[in-house]
Design a protein around this motif. Structure first.
Motif, short mmCIF file in Angstrom:
data_model
loop_
_atom_site.label_atom_id
_atom_site.label_comp_id
_atom_site.label_asym_id
_atom_site.label_seq_id
_atom_site.Cartn_x
_atom_site.Cartn_y
_atom_site.Cartn_z
N UNK A 131 3.08 1.57 -16.26
CA UNK A 131 3.15 0.36 -15.42
C UNK A 131 4.24 0.43 -14.36
N UNK A 132 4.68 1.63 -14.04
CA UNK A 132 5.67 1.78 -12.97
C UNK A 132 5.10 2.68 -11.87
N UNK A 133 4.90 2.08 -10.71
CA UNK A 133 4.36 2.83 -9.58
C UNK A 133 5.47 3.03 -8.57
N UNK A 134 5.73 4.30 -8.26
CA UNK A 134 6.80 4.60 -7.32
C UNK A 134 6.20 5.03 -5.98
N UNK A 135 6.43 4.19 -4.97
CA UNK A 135 5.96 4.51 -3.63
C UNK A 135 7.11 5.14 -2.86
N UNK A 136 7.02 6.48 -2.72
CA UNK A 136 8.14 7.21 -2.13
C UNK A 136 8.17 7.13 -0.62
N UNK A 137 7.01 7.30 0.01
CA UNK A 137 7.00 7.32 1.47
C UNK A 137 5.58 7.17 1.99
N UNK A 138 5.50 6.89 3.28
CA UNK A 138 4.21 6.73 3.97
C UNK A 138 3.38 5.62 3.31
N UNK A 139 2.07 5.69 3.46
CA UNK A 139 1.22 4.67 2.88
C UNK A 139 0.00 4.37 3.74
N UNK A 140 -0.01 4.93 4.95
CA UNK A 140 -1.07 4.62 5.90
C UNK A 140 -2.46 4.84 5.30
N UNK A 141 -3.28 3.82 5.45
CA UNK A 141 -4.64 3.89 4.93
C UNK A 141 -5.60 3.92 6.11
N UNK A 142 -6.60 4.77 6.00
CA UNK A 142 -7.64 4.83 7.03
C UNK A 142 -8.98 4.51 6.38
N UNK A 143 -9.70 3.56 6.97
CA UNK A 143 -10.96 3.11 6.40
C UNK A 143 -12.10 3.34 7.38
N UNK A 144 -13.27 3.63 6.86
CA UNK A 144 -14.43 3.76 7.74
C UNK A 144 -15.70 3.41 6.99
N UNK A 145 -16.48 2.54 7.57
CA UNK A 145 -17.74 2.15 6.95
C UNK A 145 -18.74 3.29 7.12
N UNK A 146 -19.42 3.63 6.02
CA UNK A 146 -20.32 4.78 6.08
C UNK A 146 -21.73 4.39 6.50
N UNK A 153 2.46 -6.93 -18.94
CA UNK A 153 3.60 -6.82 -18.02
C UNK A 153 3.22 -6.70 -16.54
N UNK A 154 1.99 -6.41 -16.25
CA UNK A 154 1.63 -6.14 -14.86
C UNK A 154 2.22 -4.82 -14.40
N UNK A 155 2.19 -4.62 -13.10
CA UNK A 155 2.72 -3.37 -12.53
C UNK A 155 4.07 -3.62 -11.90
N UNK A 156 4.98 -2.71 -12.18
CA UNK A 156 6.28 -2.72 -11.56
C UNK A 156 6.19 -1.80 -10.34
N UNK A 157 6.13 -2.40 -9.16
CA UNK A 157 5.99 -1.59 -7.94
C UNK A 157 7.38 -1.34 -7.36
#
Lengths: 306, 306
Positions: free
Chosen positions: A139-154, A43-47
């Motif tokens: 298979x149900x992902x609930x995105x309630x709020x926000x989401x900002x991702x911060x990345x940094x190469x180590x 079914x994949x993911x239900x976002x």
């Protein structure tokens, strides 16, 4: 333009959400998920995202472990929980090639070295997700709020792999930044995690708001101790960080922390990565953290009775 | 010899047990119990003591409140829990005459002044029970182990009322001592109470032994903080007190603390009398107690979610 090949390891709430975004951005996204292999294959993911709408994310390949991955991954994104019985190196090593950039979007502090040591020739990118996101069914992902991702190469700060990944995710509408101070950012995030994750469990499920309204002083003590440890480790956070964290939390929707969901489902919790590692750092740097010590001991008792 | 008239107020586990002993010793023992009035009137108390055997304790009079007491009590023994919504003065005042000696066998520190202020002409005796005793049904009191009672007159140290009461109880086989340092003894007892009562609740019901085996350092931190506060208040406890407490607890039978039973039955807990009052004293004396602060805040959250 070459299509990026991405393998998500541990496609829970966080993994499936960012995987779904990268798929939207045009990447070939595969996922490795042991326990939910069957349903995700079918079914994949239900976002269900409060800000981006709902859609189905069908991974290019669904595999049960990294050893079944046949392609040459540009990015492996590790999104499992960090628990004492999980071996992060083992989870990914079978799929790592010399070209693979290893990304981990995980909670906790001082969790870098294990991967740097195991893959000295690969770029390692540390990722922090500021997101309210739950997986309430496999298979149900609930995105309630926000989401900002911060990345940094180590270990390869001059490569542009982190920026490329950030651009891909940002193109879908979720802000993603690259920082040169990812370790400081990780300590900053630990302020929130060290307070609200354990308190939500130890209070038997009170919301972040109820905790704050009644015991803001305790929350501040916890955050102050984490700041003290971070400073001793060489990462001085802005003195306004505690106030900012508290204001932001008041503004958040009612939210069950990941640790609380783990506790309620009798799953291992990230006590070590979040509290244990911070306390270890405190001991090493000779910093007192009596509030964290107490929370940690209580979490251990709670694990024992759960 | 004149038969002592005794009124027990709040005949739960502790009150019914010592009341039963005083009845055995030949006193006329009446009890005031609101919620279990009917069953106690009909059946009395079924006392099941591991060391003294089983017997039925039939009070001389069972009343619903102190105002229904018709005799002139030699001793009123207050054995209720101390919770924010209980008014200790109100509970007893209707039955207090000028000859009444007021005894309280209750948990907590700094709980003396309220009664001294309300009854300045009566002798006030502070009592501490070292006992494993539970009431699992309204009229069944299970005395598991120990039982030693310590009494101390707060305002009439030269009278022999405390010694007389001690002699009566001792005659039944339960050691009862009179001390001139009852307030220090109360702080000493708080070492145990401040640790094991909250920890049994916050761990969701782990036994004292399990708590000790896994988190002895936390228990020691709590006890040390209580010792520090007691010292600042003028009561220096022996430095061996912590070790003694811990050894004694290892030797105890598996035991559910009174606070845990209250929590599980959704009844008010003695958080204020035990932790809150100790923390108040610490603030007044400018003593840091970060572990107690954390436990107290967590207990407040726990009360909120219960």
């Amino acid at each position: 333009m070459k299509q990026d090949k991405i393998l998500i390891i541990g496609a829970g709430a966080i993994g499936s959400f960012y995987g779904a975004l990268l798929s939207k951005a045009g990447c070939e996204v595969s996922v490795s998920c042991r326990s939910d292999f069957k349903i995700i294959t079918q079914q994949g993911y239900n976002i269900k995202s409060n800000s981006l709408g709902s859609w189905i994310f069908k991974p290019a390949h669904v595999i049960e472990s990294a050893s079944h991955y046949k392609a040459d991954a540009d990015y492996i994104i590790l999104c499992t929980k960090i628990t004492p019985d999980s071996d992060r190196v083992k989870l990914i090593e079978a799929a790592v090639t010399k070209n693979t950039c290893i990304v981990f979007i995980q909670n906790g502090v001082e969790i870098e070295q294990e991967l740097i040591d195991a893959f000295p020739n690969n770029e390692i990118i540390s990722g922090l997700a500021f997101i309210c996101c739950n997986r309430l069914e496999p298979n149900i992902t609930h995105h309630l709020a926000y989401g900002k991702l911060t990345l940094g190469s180590l270990n390869k700060p001059l490569s542009n792999n982190a920026q490329h990944l950030a651009d891909l995710i940002s193109s879908t509408g979720i802000e993603t930044l690259v920082t040169e101070n990812i370790i400081a950012a990780r300590w900053l995030k630990c302020l929130w995690n060290a307070a609200f994750n354990p308190l939500s469990v130890l209070s038997d499920g009170l919301s972040t708001e109820k905790i704050l309204v009644t015991q803001e002083a305790l929350v501040r003590s916890i955050m102050q101790e984490v700041m003290n440890i971070a400073r001793a480790c060489g990462y001085s956070l802005a003195t306004s960080s505690i106030n900012t964290n508290i204001q932001n939390t008041y503004a958040m929707p009612p939210y069950k922390t990941s640790m609380l969901l783990d506790y309620k489902n009798h799953r291992p919790m990230e006590t070590e990565a979040i509290l244990g590692n911070a306390i270890q750092a405190a001991k090493r740097e000779h910093i007192a953290c009596p509030t964290l010590d107490t929370l940690y001991a209580l979490m251990k008792l709670k694990e024992l009775s759960n």
